[in-house]
Every structure is written in C-alpha cells, then in structure tokens.
Design a protein around this motif. Structure first.
Motif, PDB file in Angstrom:
ATOM      1  N   LEU A 112       0.837  -1.200   0.000  1.00  0.00           N
ATOM      2  CA  LEU A 112       0.000   0.000   0.000  1.00  0.00           C
ATOM      3  C   LEU A 112       0.873   1.252   0.000  1.00  0.00           C
ATOM      4  O   LEU A 112       0.543   2.240  -0.656  1.00  0.00           O
ATOM      5  N   TYR A 113       1.988   1.199   0.725  1.00  0.00           N
ATOM      6  CA  TYR A 113       2.923   2.324   0.781  1.00  0.00           C
ATOM      7  C   TYR A 113       4.306   1.831   0.364  1.00  0.00           C
ATOM      8  O   TYR A 113       4.702   0.710   0.708  1.00  0.00           O
ATOM      9  N   SER A 114       5.050   2.675  -0.335  1.00  0.00           N
ATOM     10  CA  SER A 114       6.408   2.285  -0.725  1.00  0.00           C
ATOM     11  C   SER A 114       7.324   2.225   0.491  1.00  0.00           C
ATOM     12  O   SER A 114       8.260   1.431   0.535  1.00  0.00           O
ATOM     13  N   LYS A 115       7.027   3.055   1.494  1.00  0.00           N
ATOM     14  CA  LYS A 115       7.758   2.989   2.755  1.00  0.00           C
ATOM     15  C   LYS A 115       7.030   3.832   3.795  1.00  0.00           C
ATOM     16  O   LYS A 115       6.167   4.658   3.455  1.00  0.00           O
ATOM     17  N   ARG A 116       7.377   3.602   5.054  1.00  0.00           N
ATOM     18  CA  ARG A 116       6.914   4.425   6.162  1.00  0.00           C
ATOM     19  C   ARG A 116       8.137   4.796   6.990  1.00  0.00           C
ATOM     20  O   ARG A 116       9.038   3.968   7.180  1.00  0.00           O
ATOM     21  N   VAL A 117       8.172   6.009   7.469  1.00  0.00           N
ATOM     22  CA  VAL A 117       9.256   6.439   8.348  1.00  0.00           C
ATOM     23  C   VAL A 117       8.641   6.852   9.682  1.00  0.00           C
ATOM     24  O   VAL A 117       7.753   7.708   9.732  1.00  0.00           O
ATOM     25  N   ASP A 118       9.110   6.215  10.768  1.00  0.00           N
ATOM     26  CA  ASP A 118       8.568   6.451  12.098  1.00  0.00           C
ATOM     27  C   ASP A 118       9.561   7.193  12.985  1.00  0.00           C
ATOM     28  O   ASP A 118      10.772   6.961  12.898  1.00  0.00           O
ATOM     29  N   TRP A 119       9.022   8.064  13.842  1.00  0.00           N
ATOM     30  CA  TRP A 119       9.796   8.726  14.886  1.00  0.00           C
ATOM     31  C   TRP A 119       9.354   8.145  16.228  1.00  0.00           C
ATOM     32  O   TRP A 119       8.168   8.164  16.564  1.00  0.00           O
ATOM     33  N   TYR A 120      10.313   7.608  16.998  1.00  0.00           N
ATOM     34  CA  TYR A 120      10.036   7.051  18.317  1.00  0.00           C
ATOM     35  C   TYR A 120      10.787   7.876  19.367  1.00  0.00           C
ATOM     36  O   TYR A 120      11.955   8.227  19.170  1.00  0.00           O
ATOM     37  N   THR A 121      10.141   8.133  20.483  1.00  0.00           N
ATOM     38  CA  THR A 121      10.803   8.896  21.539  1.00  0.00           C
ATOM     39  C   THR A 121      12.014   8.126  22.058  1.00  0.00           C
ATOM     40  O   THR A 121      11.929   6.931  22.332  1.00  0.00           O
ATOM     41  N   LYS A 122      13.140   8.808  22.169  1.00  0.00           N
ATOM     42  CA  LYS A 122      14.357   8.203  22.732  1.00  0.00           C
ATOM     43  C   LYS A 122      14.297   8.446  24.238  1.00  0.00           C
ATOM     44  O   LYS A 122      14.770   9.461  24.737  1.00  0.00           O
ATOM     45  N   ALA A 123      13.667   7.536  24.934  1.00  0.00           N
ATOM     46  CA  ALA A 123      13.391   7.690  26.358  1.00  0.00           C
ATOM     47  C   ALA A 123      14.484   7.009  27.185  1.00  0.00           C
ATOM     48  O   ALA A 123      15.251   6.194  26.670  1.00  0.00           O
ATOM     49  N   PRO A 124      14.553   7.344  28.485  1.00  0.00           N
ATOM     50  CA  PRO A 124      15.557   6.708  29.356  1.00  0.00           C
ATOM     51  C   PRO A 124      15.420   5.188  29.417  1.00  0.00           C
ATOM     52  O   PRO A 124      16.407   4.480  29.590  1.00  0.00           O
ATOM     53  N   THR A 125      14.180   4.686  29.291  1.00  0.00           N
ATOM     54  CA  THR A 125      13.964   3.234  29.277  1.00  0.00           C
ATOM     55  C   THR A 125      13.042   2.889  28.115  1.00  0.00           C
ATOM     56  O   THR A 125      12.278   3.724  27.622  1.00  0.00           O
ATOM     57  N   TRP A 126      13.107   1.638  27.689  1.00  0.00           N
ATOM     58  CA  TRP A 126      12.236   1.185  26.594  1.00  0.00           C
ATOM     59  C   TRP A 126      10.771   1.255  26.999  1.00  0.00           C
ATOM     60  O   TRP A 126       9.886   1.364  26.150  1.00  0.00           O
ATOM     61  N   ASP A 127      10.505   1.201  28.288  1.00  0.00           N
ATOM     62  CA  ASP A 127       9.127   1.172  28.771  1.00  0.00           C
ATOM     63  C   ASP A 127       8.339   2.403  28.336  1.00  0.00           C
ATOM     64  O   ASP A 127       7.130   2.324  28.102  1.00  0.00           O
ATOM     65  N   THR A 128       9.002   3.548  28.225  1.00  0.00           N
ATOM     66  CA  THR A 128       8.295   4.787  27.889  1.00  0.00           C
ATOM     67  C   THR A 128       8.585   5.273  26.470  1.00  0.00           C
ATOM     68  O   THR A 128       8.252   6.403  26.119  1.00  0.00           O
ATOM     69  N   CYS A 129       9.203   4.430  25.665  1.00  0.00           N
ATOM     70  CA  CYS A 129       9.471   4.775  24.270  1.00  0.00           C
ATOM     71  C   CYS A 129       8.242   4.456  23.426  1.00  0.00           C
ATOM     72  O   CYS A 129       7.765   3.322  23.431  1.00  0.00           O
ATOM     73  N   VAL A 130       7.708   5.451  22.706  1.00  0.00           N
ATOM     74  CA  VAL A 130       6.520   5.249  21.867  1.00  0.00           C
ATOM     75  C   VAL A 130       6.696   5.971  20.533  1.00  0.00           C
ATOM     76  O   VAL A 130       7.524   6.869  20.400  1.00  0.00           O
TER      77      VAL A 130
END
Length: 269
Positions: A171-189
């Motif tokens: 459906l899409y040729s690509k997607r580019v995502d931005w994820y928060t670089k948080a102190p722990t993976w638990d709060t990275c979204v």
C-alpha cells in the motif's frame, strides 16, 4: 531539528548495539490493556477547514491471537443526533494471516444489519485519512527496518526508523517512524509517521499524543494530514476506562442491534 546519522558516532565497544528491529519491537508494540472503553471523537477537516464531527462510544477487547483474532471493537454513534444508534463492529485478525478485518454496520432507521466487505486494505476507515491497513498492526517481520539516526528537536531526541515493506504490491512504498528516545524502553513510543505513496512521494503525516491509563497505552489524540489533498483527520479518546472486564460475548450482531444499553453492567454517558 536535525538528524544525526548513526555512522557519525564512535560508540564504545561496551555500548549495546541498537538497530531498527529492536526499536520497532520495543517501542512499537505496547500493552493496551485487556479491554478499553472510551468516548471516541473523529473530526474530519477539508482543505478549506470545514469540519465534520462524529462521536462514538468505543468498546475494544484484546483477543491475543486466539483463533486468529487479534482484537474486536464496537462503535456506537452518539453524535450527530441524526446518526444516533448507527453502530459498527470490527474483528481484526492477527498479522500474517492474509485476512482482512471483518466489519458490520447497523442502520436503525432501516433496521438493517449488514456485513461490510473490506475489498481493499487501503479503503478509508470511517471516512478518515486512516485506512483499514493503518489501524491494523503489522508484524515486525512484514517489513525491513532501518535505523536512520537520531533526530534532535530542542531537548528531545527521537529514533528515526525507515520501514520497507516486503510484500510485492504494498500500500505504501515505505513508512518512516519517529520514536521517543526515552531513558527506558518502557516509555518509548511512536509519535510521528510519514507515509509514502507507490511513487515514493510523501502522501500523509501522522502525529500521536499518547495517554497511559493503568499501565496501558492508547491514543489521546491522533492527527493525520494528507499533504497531497490538504485533508486532515483528528481522532481523540476521552473518558477512558481500562480493564473493565468487558465480556468477549458482547461483540456480536445482537449487541449491534440492541445498543450499549443491552450490555450488562456497562456504564456510559
């Protein structure tokens, strides 16, 4: 804001190696609760800033892939008044099954309940700028994930990941995502996604503000802007309840016909 390519960093040998696969798996798949209840508002905005709003009572339950079912959702229309009583039901299937979601709609004026075939995963969801494919999670192995670098915006940093689909006619040729670089993976979204059309041109941009309720993650506000048409869609979840014990048995045609008042113990506005 600027993007720092990873190759510019001379990381110490003891530093863990972070790649696109790890970011996607740890940031892109969060606990959503066993079930959710919310007021779900969809605002459609055309290029001239004319708005159309729809409000639903949203009931959602995680089925964890049992019998191939990922989750089920009920939407009962509460606004506009002339659409009150119109109801939707959606069953989403686990990624990789090659099966599109099943969907039903109930129209009270006609006393008509019909199954709606999703012929194309690129079809619009509720008339918005999101497609049925967009609201169905992709399994990590359906794409190749490349960590492009770290995007710094003021005091915030984001992992930027390029996702290239493996299927033949995506459906899409690509997607580019931005994820928060948080102190722990638990709060990275994930907070931003750029979607590119089949020709590689930017098609739309998605921005997400998250809320965390009882340890579960769900959208607070989601904005999708089609840069090619100027159309926008805004989604908002309010009055959120997590793990209220919604029964698996309510996601059926009978509930669509009778409405939320037919669900035992359900409290709603």
């Amino acid at each position: 804001a600027f993007l720092i390519p990873l190759k510019l960093f001379a990381a110490p040998a003891v530093a863990p190696v972070i790649d696109g696969d790890e970011v996607v798996k740890k940031c892109g798949f969060k606990y959503q609760g066993a079930d959710q209840q919310s007021t779900f508002t969809v605002t459609l905005i055309d290029k001239d800033n004319n708005e159309k709003q729809q409000v639903y009572l949203r009931l959602w339950k995680d089925f964890g892939g049992k019998d191939g079912i990922l989750n089920k959702m009920l939407l009962f229309t509460t606004y506009p008044p002339d659409a009150e009583g119109v109801a939707f039901m959606r069953w989403a299937y686990a990624p990789g099954m090659g099966r599109t979601a099943d969907q039903w709609v109930y129209l009270p004026e006609l006393r008509s309940l019909r199954r709606v075939s999703i012929r194309d995963p690129g079809d619009s969801f509720l008339g918005s700028d999101l497609t049925h494919a967009d609201i169905t999670p992709r399994a990590p192995d359906q794409d190749t994930h490349h960590l492009l670098g770290i995007d710094r915006r003021g005091n915030d940093e984001f992992y930027v990941v390029e996702n290239l689909p493996k299927e033949k006619d995506p459906l899409y040729s690509k997607r580019v995502d931005w994820y928060t670089k948080a102190p722990t993976w638990d709060t990275c979204v994930d907070v931003k996604t750029n979607y590119y059309d089949s020709k590689g041109n930017l098609l739309k941009q998605q921005y997400i503000k998250w809320q965390r309720v009882k340890g579960a993650w769900l959208w607070d506000t989601l904005l999708v802007r089609n840069v090619q048409t100027g159309h926008k869609s805004v989604f908002k979840n309010t009055d959120v309840k997590i793990n209220g014990g919604l029964s698996a048995d309510i996601f059926n045609e009978r509930t669509l016909r009778l409405g939320p008042q037919s669900i035992p113990g359900l409290q709603f506005h």
